[in-house]
Every structure is written in C-alpha cells, then in structure tokens.
Design a protein around this motif. Structure first.
Motif, short mmCIF file in Angstrom:
data_model
loop_
_atom_site.label_atom_id
_atom_site.label_comp_id
_atom_site.label_asym_id
_atom_site.label_seq_id
_atom_site.Cartn_x
_atom_site.Cartn_y
_atom_site.Cartn_z
N CYS A 179 0.85 -1.18 0.00
CA CYS A 179 0.00 0.00 0.00
C CYS A 179 0.89 1.24 0.00
O CYS A 179 1.95 1.26 0.65
CB CYS A 179 -0.87 -0.04 1.26
SG CYS A 179 -1.80 1.43 1.62
N ASN A 180 0.46 2.26 -0.70
CA ASN A 180 1.22 3.50 -0.80
C ASN A 180 0.28 4.69 -0.68
O ASN A 180 -0.80 4.69 -1.27
CB ASN A 180 1.95 3.54 -2.15
CG ASN A 180 2.57 4.89 -2.45
OD1 ASN A 180 1.92 5.78 -2.97
ND2 ASN A 180 3.84 5.03 -2.12
N MET A 181 0.69 5.69 0.09
CA MET A 181 -0.11 6.90 0.20
C MET A 181 0.79 8.12 0.14
O MET A 181 1.88 8.12 0.72
CB MET A 181 -0.91 6.91 1.51
CG MET A 181 -1.95 5.81 1.59
SD MET A 181 -3.06 6.02 2.99
CE MET A 181 -4.04 4.53 2.88
N GLU A 182 0.31 9.13 -0.56
CA GLU A 182 1.04 10.40 -0.67
C GLU A 182 0.13 11.51 -0.18
O GLU A 182 -0.99 11.67 -0.67
CB GLU A 182 1.47 10.67 -2.10
CG GLU A 182 2.23 11.97 -2.26
CD GLU A 182 2.67 12.21 -3.70
OE1 GLU A 182 2.66 11.25 -4.49
OE2 GLU A 182 3.01 13.36 -4.02
N SER A 183 0.61 12.25 0.79
CA SER A 183 -0.22 13.32 1.34
C SER A 183 0.11 14.65 0.68
O SER A 183 1.16 14.81 0.05
CB SER A 183 0.01 13.41 2.85
OG SER A 183 1.31 13.91 3.11
N TYR A 184 -0.79 15.59 0.80
CA TYR A 184 -0.47 16.98 0.46
C TYR A 184 0.68 17.38 1.37
O TYR A 184 0.69 17.05 2.55
CB TYR A 184 -1.69 17.86 0.64
CG TYR A 184 -2.75 17.61 -0.40
CD1 TYR A 184 -3.80 16.73 -0.15
CD2 TYR A 184 -2.69 18.21 -1.65
CE1 TYR A 184 -4.77 16.48 -1.10
CE2 TYR A 184 -3.66 17.96 -2.61
CZ TYR A 184 -4.69 17.10 -2.33
OH TYR A 184 -5.64 16.84 -3.28
N GLY A 185 1.66 18.07 0.80
CA GLY A 185 2.90 18.26 1.54
C GLY A 185 3.94 17.29 1.05
O GLY A 185 5.10 17.33 1.46
N ASN A 186 3.50 16.36 0.14
CA ASN A 186 4.40 15.44 -0.56
C ASN A 186 5.13 14.46 0.35
O ASN A 186 6.29 14.11 0.09
CB ASN A 186 5.40 16.22 -1.43
CG ASN A 186 4.71 17.04 -2.51
OD1 ASN A 186 3.72 16.61 -3.06
ND2 ASN A 186 5.22 18.22 -2.77
N TYR A 187 4.45 14.04 1.40
CA TYR A 187 5.01 12.97 2.22
C TYR A 187 4.50 11.65 1.66
O TYR A 187 3.33 11.51 1.33
CB TYR A 187 4.59 13.12 3.67
CG TYR A 187 5.15 14.36 4.31
CD1 TYR A 187 4.41 15.53 4.39
CD2 TYR A 187 6.43 14.36 4.84
CE1 TYR A 187 4.93 16.68 4.97
CE2 TYR A 187 6.96 15.51 5.43
CZ TYR A 187 6.20 16.66 5.48
OH TYR A 187 6.73 17.79 6.05
N ILE A 188 5.38 10.66 1.60
CA ILE A 188 5.05 9.37 1.01
C ILE A 188 5.20 8.29 2.07
O ILE A 188 6.20 8.26 2.80
CB ILE A 188 5.94 9.06 -0.20
CG1 ILE A 188 5.68 10.10 -1.30
CG2 ILE A 188 5.68 7.66 -0.73
CD1 ILE A 188 6.60 9.99 -2.48
N TYR A 189 4.20 7.43 2.12
CA TYR A 189 4.18 6.39 3.15
C TYR A 189 3.94 5.03 2.49
O TYR A 189 3.22 4.93 1.48
CB TYR A 189 3.07 6.66 4.17
CG TYR A 189 3.14 8.04 4.77
CD1 TYR A 189 2.37 9.08 4.26
CD2 TYR A 189 3.98 8.30 5.84
CE1 TYR A 189 2.43 10.34 4.81
CE2 TYR A 189 4.05 9.58 6.39
CZ TYR A 189 3.28 10.59 5.87
OH TYR A 189 3.35 11.85 6.40
N TRP A 190 4.50 3.98 3.10
CA TRP A 190 4.37 2.62 2.59
C TRP A 190 3.86 1.69 3.69
O TRP A 190 4.23 1.83 4.86
CB TRP A 190 5.72 2.10 2.11
CG TRP A 190 6.22 2.76 0.88
CD1 TRP A 190 7.06 3.83 0.81
CD2 TRP A 190 5.92 2.39 -0.47
NE1 TRP A 190 7.30 4.16 -0.51
CE2 TRP A 190 6.62 3.29 -1.32
CE3 TRP A 190 5.15 1.39 -1.06
CZ2 TRP A 190 6.55 3.21 -2.72
CZ3 TRP A 190 5.09 1.33 -2.44
CH2 TRP A 190 5.78 2.22 -3.25
N GLY A 191 3.06 0.72 3.26
CA GLY A 191 2.69 -0.36 4.15
C GLY A 191 3.79 -1.40 4.22
O GLY A 191 4.80 -1.31 3.52
#
Length: 116
Positions: free
Chosen positions: A95-107
C-alpha cells in the motif's frame, strides 16, 4: 507515528478473487494519492493501481479489467479488489499513500500467491 496497515493477502487458485485493504493512521495532512504496488521475486516494484482524492484511477495494463481500486477518504482506507487472478499476479503487494505536503508512506506488504 504513521502506520499503514494492510490486510487481505493469501493463497488463491488461478481465476479466483482476493481483496486487499489498507488503513492509514497518524498522517497529519490530507491524502492526495493512494495506491497499490507489487514486487515479485527478482523483479522491480511496479505500480498496480492508484486513485486520486477525487476518484480518478490509473491501472497497470496487466490488471486492467480485472482489478478495481477504491478509497474511503473519511476512513483513510484504500482497497483493491482483484478478480480473475493469474499466477503472474503472485507478488508482495504494498500500500502507498502520498499526502499533500508530498510525504510518502508505505505499508509493510502483504503476500498474494496465485497457484493451483
């Protein structure tokens, strides 16, 4: 602390279906983009599907017509419904998510195995 918790992987026979789900916690900003990637042994990680905050979707050619991505913004959840699975879909799905502010997160990844 940011966490992306995935669920739903497993073993399925060719032609079968599986659903994956991923829920985020601890992310401060709104989430702009949610997606699923996969990595098979000996191969590079590749994009499977992605969905924008407005509901726009993008799929890898290899899964078009078989996989469906969806999201629930209120629950900060992204799901992937996988139908007509093939042995070549076998991989670890992330899973991958990118927030406003360009932070990227991974499961942490969940194994999907398609085999008879």
């Amino acid at each position: 602390q940011v966490q992306l918790v995935e669920s739903g992987g497993g073993l399925v026979q060719p032609g079968g279906s599986l659903g994956l789900s991923c829920t985020a916690s601890g992310i401060t900003f709104r989430i702009k983009l949610m997606g699923w990637y996969r990595q098979a042994p000996g191969k590079q990680r590749e994009l499977v599907a992605a969905i924008t905050s407005g509901g726009g979707t993008n799929y890898a050619d290899s899964v078009k017509g078989r996989f469906t991505i969806s999201r629930d913004n209120a629950k900060r959840t992204v799901s992937l419904q996988m139908n007509m699975l093939k042995p070549e879909d076998t991989a670890v799905y992330y899973c991958n998510m990118e927030s406003y502010g360009n932070y990227i997160y991974w499961g942490q990844g969940t194994q999907v195995t398609v085999s008879s």
